[in-house]
Each structure stands twice: as structure tokens, then as C-alpha cells.
Scaffold this active site. Structure first.
Site, PDB file in Angstrom:
ATOM      1  N   THR A 153      -7.755  -0.867  -1.236  1.00 27.37           N
ATOM      2  CA  THR A 153      -6.628  -0.256  -0.519  1.00 27.37           C
ATOM      3  C   THR A 153      -6.388  -1.062   0.758  1.00 27.37           C
ATOM      4  O   THR A 153      -5.689  -2.059   0.731  1.00 27.37           O
ATOM      5  CB  THR A 153      -6.883   1.235  -0.225  1.00 27.37           C
ATOM      6  OG1 THR A 153      -8.171   1.387   0.388  1.00 27.37           O
ATOM      7  CG2 THR A 153      -6.840   2.050  -1.507  1.00 27.37           C
ATOM      8  N   LYS A 175     -15.207  -0.284  -2.923  1.00 28.42           N
ATOM      9  CA  LYS A 175     -14.063  -0.428  -2.031  1.00 28.42           C
ATOM     10  C   LYS A 175     -14.255   0.515  -0.863  1.00 28.42           C
ATOM     11  O   LYS A 175     -14.883   1.573  -0.973  1.00 28.42           O
ATOM     12  CB  LYS A 175     -12.739  -0.154  -2.747  1.00 28.42           C
ATOM     13  CG  LYS A 175     -12.508   1.269  -3.225  1.00 28.42           C
ATOM     14  CD  LYS A 175     -12.073   2.287  -2.203  1.00 28.42           C
ATOM     15  CE  LYS A 175     -10.885   1.813  -1.407  1.00 28.42           C
ATOM     16  NZ  LYS A 175     -10.526   2.853  -0.363  1.00 28.42           N
ATOM     17  N   THR A 186     -19.012   7.824   0.826  1.00 30.04           N
ATOM     18  CA  THR A 186     -18.380   6.952   1.818  1.00 30.04           C
ATOM     19  C   THR A 186     -17.332   6.021   1.258  1.00 30.04           C
ATOM     20  O   THR A 186     -16.729   5.284   2.017  1.00 30.04           O
ATOM     21  CB  THR A 186     -19.372   6.085   2.629  1.00 30.04           C
ATOM     22  OG1 THR A 186     -19.932   5.094   1.792  1.00 30.04           O
ATOM     23  CG2 THR A 186     -20.466   6.908   3.223  1.00 30.04           C
ATOM     24  N   GLU A 266     -11.793  -1.482   8.961  1.00 33.54           N
ATOM     25  CA  GLU A 266     -10.431  -1.637   9.479  1.00 33.54           C
ATOM     26  C   GLU A 266     -10.432  -2.038  10.954  1.00 33.54           C
ATOM     27  O   GLU A 266     -10.950  -1.324  11.818  1.00 33.54           O
ATOM     28  CB  GLU A 266      -9.661  -0.329   9.297  1.00 33.54           C
ATOM     29  CG  GLU A 266      -9.374  -0.014   7.841  1.00 33.54           C
ATOM     30  CD  GLU A 266      -8.795   1.372   7.629  1.00 33.54           C
ATOM     31  OE1 GLU A 266      -8.267   1.620   6.536  1.00 33.54           O
ATOM     32  OE2 GLU A 266      -8.881   2.212   8.539  1.00 33.54           O
ATOM     33  N   ASN A 385      -4.061   2.644  11.253  1.00 26.51           N
ATOM     34  CA  ASN A 385      -4.131   4.056  10.860  1.00 26.51           C
ATOM     35  C   ASN A 385      -2.991   4.891  11.418  1.00 26.51           C
ATOM     36  O   ASN A 385      -2.753   6.000  10.926  1.00 26.51           O
ATOM     37  CB  ASN A 385      -5.494   4.642  11.265  1.00 26.51           C
ATOM     38  CG  ASN A 385      -6.573   4.165  10.334  1.00 26.51           C
ATOM     39  OD1 ASN A 385      -6.726   4.669   9.242  1.00 26.51           O
ATOM     40  ND2 ASN A 385      -7.332   3.152  10.762  1.00 26.51           N
ATOM     41  N   THR A 390       3.292   5.168   6.285  1.00 27.27           N
ATOM     42  CA  THR A 390       4.703   4.758   6.395  1.00 27.27           C
ATOM     43  C   THR A 390       4.880   3.258   6.264  1.00 27.27           C
ATOM     44  O   THR A 390       5.995   2.780   6.231  1.00 27.27           O
ATOM     45  CB  THR A 390       5.286   5.219   7.749  1.00 27.27           C
ATOM     46  OG1 THR A 390       4.465   4.711   8.809  1.00 27.27           O
ATOM     47  CG2 THR A 390       5.317   6.723   7.823  1.00 27.27           C
TER      48      THR A 390
END
Length: 390
Positions: A153, A175, A186, A266, A385, A390
Site C-alpha cells: 500500500t 507489507k 502489525t 512512513e 497520513n 484523498t
């Protein structure tokens, strides 16, 4: 290095149109046997996605011949219709695999289902089911890398691993780059082995492996609704390792994947190991490490290359662990900036310009220890995040 390195497994990854980007989004792992044992560990979040509820049932049966995974949609918080979509996915996969390989003779209960992506939206079944058929046509012994790509993702790269026993192997893919908080699992992870091992042996090995690997990474303190770790055995090697041997190999594979997850967290610019030593119990050490890992003041300080040990002590002080406040020592990348709960070496000696950071916290309360792995909190994490849906 993939889920198909152990003998008896095929895999594939395809693009079915679930992702607007057009990237691959459906993965399939098939166990050709002769055995089909399975064990699983799942999220402790009380809000569980439909595929988690379904796959928990599959694992209770102790047998799984296939795992179908999709990215591009979590199928979480979708009500009874979402659960029916998961059931339909398992039924469709079983029927299509049986048609392609009649000797498998699969039913829906033989198929585990995993999903990842945005919460709260139904999956486009008119795309997903043809995607499953496409994946079946592409199944191969070399398909592990494409399967690992299909489950990504926000990951920037696929995560695969191999650990070798004596004549048998453990492989895996995972992932995860956000919502990485312990309480199992997790992320999504499929581990495979060609060792001869029944469901009970697989369960014992997987739970111990997860306890000291996936359960010790904590990227952002956020627990997902879809977390699933599966361990499948084909028995194709004909070799039955001891419980200790199986646990060691599964743990090695899980540790490698866990470190890859934290490395790809991230927005991360730092990969942080929090070593808590001198604890009264392992539970205390884990609690202290996790408190520091989840402390935004600590994480932002490290992002800014600031060895602010006062924030670390403040985080330790929020726990119920046994310690005396004036007995704590803290080192940042080998420099003991805090001794006996007060300033020690000059913090300017700490070099935080690299990616790897080690925090060592000595509670002086016992002989137990544990390590928690985390990352810093950056501008990029907030941006990614804030714009995720969007």
C-alpha cells in the site's frame, strides 16, 4: 527469497484495477502439499475487518491450501455485506483453483483471505474476482516476488525473506509501513515452510516468533483492523524439525521482515532500537520501551537530531515498571547523557546524523531486558497520513 522458496508453494501477483494507480493489487499463495497445516496470529483491535473474522475461522480448522490477499481496500467496517464479500472471495478462489487443479479439491474453508487499504468501503467484487482468476493462471514457483509487490500500500518496496533449516526452509513476505503497533500482527504477512509440522507445532512456533519480533515493532502506536500473520506448511521436504528448530527459523524470518517494515515506515528518517536493560521483568522492559517508542516528543526530537534525554525519562516515568527515578541511566548512540536520573556526558557528543539510532535505558531494577524497534516522526509522515484517503 520469497514465499515460494520452500518447496510445495506457488504464488502470483496481478493488477485487477482495485488501485487507481493501476499497480498490482491481488496476490495468491497456493500450498500444493502434501500437507496443508496453518497457524495464524491476528490483530487485537476490537474492530476487526471481515477478512480477519473469516481467516480466524479458517485457522481454527488447522488447514489452509491457499491465501488470497488484496491491496486497494481493507474491507473493514463494511458490515454483513463486507463479510459476504470475503466469503464469496474464498468460495470463488476455491472453485477456480479446483477447476485448474482438480487434485486440490478445495472448499471455501480451505482459503484464507487478507485485505489491506482504506477502511470503510466495499471492495469492487466485479474487479476482484476476475483478478483472482487471472492470478490463478499466473501461479508459478517463481511468483513470490510478484505476490509481495501486489500487497503493498504505502510501502515503497516489497518485503521478502528466507531462513534455512537443515534440509528445509522458511520463506515469507510482508507489507506494512504505517499503523504498525503491537498486539498482533502489525501488518499482513504470509510465512511458508516445507518442513513437516502440524497446526499445533506451527502455532507454537509462530506465537513465540511474533512475541519477540512483530510484537516488538511500534512505528506509530496505531493498531490496524486487518493485521494478520499466517504460517503455512507443505511438508514437501519430508523433514520434521524439532519444535526449537522450527521456532528458531520462523523467528529468524519474522525478525528480518519486522526490520524491513520499520526501515520502510512512513516518512521515517531514523530507525531506532530502544534497548531496555536492568528491568525487574521482561514485561517491564517491554512496557518502558513501548512508552518511549510511542512518545511523540521523543520521536520528533530524534527527527531533529536532538538527543533530548529528558523526554526519554519523562516517557519512562509514565509506566508502571519497577524503578527508582534517581537510578535510571540513558545512553543515546553510546553516549551516556544521563546517569542516576541526571545529566551526565555532554549531549553535544551524540552523533545523530545517521539513520540508525540506539537508545539504551538501564533501569537498575533487575536482570531482564527487551528491545523495541521504532522510527522518528517526520513532516513526511504527517503529510502522507493527512492526505491518505484523498
Amino acid at each position: 527469497m520469497s514465499v515460494t522458496t520452500p518447496r510445495g508453494f506457488r504464488a502470483a501477483g496481478v493488477a485487477a484495477g482495485l488501485k487507481a494507480s493501476g499497480a498490482s493489487d491481488i496476490a495468491l499463495v497456493v500450498n500444493d502439499g502434501p500437507d496443508a497445516g496453518v497457524a495464524g496470529v491476528f490483530t487485537a483491535n476490537r474492530v476487526k475487518a471481515a477478512p480477519v473474522l473469516w481467516t480466524q475461522q479458517v485457522v481454527r480448522g488447522g488447514v489452509a491450501r491457499a491465501v488470497v490477499l488484496n491491496s486497494g481496500g481493507a474491507n473493514a467496517c463494511t458490515g454483513p455485506a463486507g463479510f459476504q464479500d470475503t466469503h464469496a472471495t474464498a468460495e470463488h478462489t476455491a472453485a477456480a483453483l479446483t477447476s485448474a487443479s482438480p487434485r486440490l479439491m478445495l472448499g471455501a474453508a480451505d482459503v484464507a483471505v487478507c485485505s489491506t487499504g482504506l477502511i470503510g468501503e466495499r471492495l469492487p467484487m466485479q474487479k476482484l474476482l476476475p483478478g483472482v482468476r487471472s492470478a490463478i493462471r499466473r501461479l508459478s514457483r517463481d511468483g513470490g516476488p510478484t505476490a509481495a509487490e501486489a500487497i503493498m500500500t504505502t510501502d515503497t518496496r516489497p518485503k521478502t525473506t528466507v531462513a534455512r533449516g537443515s534440509g528445509w526452509t522458511v520463506g515469507g513476505m510482508a507489507k506494512g509501513a504505517g499503523m504498525l503497533a503491537p498486539a498482533m500482527a502489525t501488518m499482513l504477512c504470509v510465512l511458508t515452510t516445507d518442513a513437516v509440522a502440524g497446526p499445533e507445532a506451527l502455532d507454537a512456533a509462530l506465537r513465540e516468533a511474533c512475541r519477540v519480533t512483530f510484537d516488538r515493532i511500534d512505528s506509530d502506536g496505531c493498531m490496524s483492523t486487518n493485521d494478520t500473520v499466517l504460517l503455512l506448511s507443505s511438508g514437501a521436504s519430508g523433514i520434521a524439525p524439532t519444535g526449537a528448530e522450527l521456532t528458531a527459523a520462523v523467528t529468524a524470518a519474522a525478525h528480518d521482515l519486522a526490520q524491513q517494515l520499520i526501515a520502510d515506515a512512513e516518512g521515517a528518517t531514523k530507525q531506532i532500537a530502544i534497548d531496555v536493560v536492568g528491568a525487574a521483568s521482561e514485561e517491564d522492559a517491554v512496557e518502558v520501551g513501548r512508552s518511549v517508542a510511542r512518545n511523540n516528543l521523543v520521536k520528533t526530537a530524534l527527527f531533529g537530531n536532538d538527543p533530548n534525554w529528558g523526554r526519554i525519562l519523562a516517557a519512562v516515568g509514565t509506566t508502571a515498571a519497577a524503578f527508582e527515578p534517581d537510578g535510571i541511566d540513558v545512553a543515546v548512540n553510546g553516549i551516556w547523557v544521563c546517569r542516576s536520573g541526571a545529566a551526565a556526558e555532554d549531549r553535544s557528543k551524540v552523533d545523530l546524523t545517521g539513520r540508525d539510532v540506539t537508545l539504551r535505558i538501564d533501569l537498575h531494577a533487575g536482570a531482564a531486558e527487551a528491545t523495541i524497534w521504532t522510527n522518528d516522526l517526520s513532516h513526511a509522515y504527517v503529510h502522507e497520513n493527512s492526505a491518505y484517503s484523498t
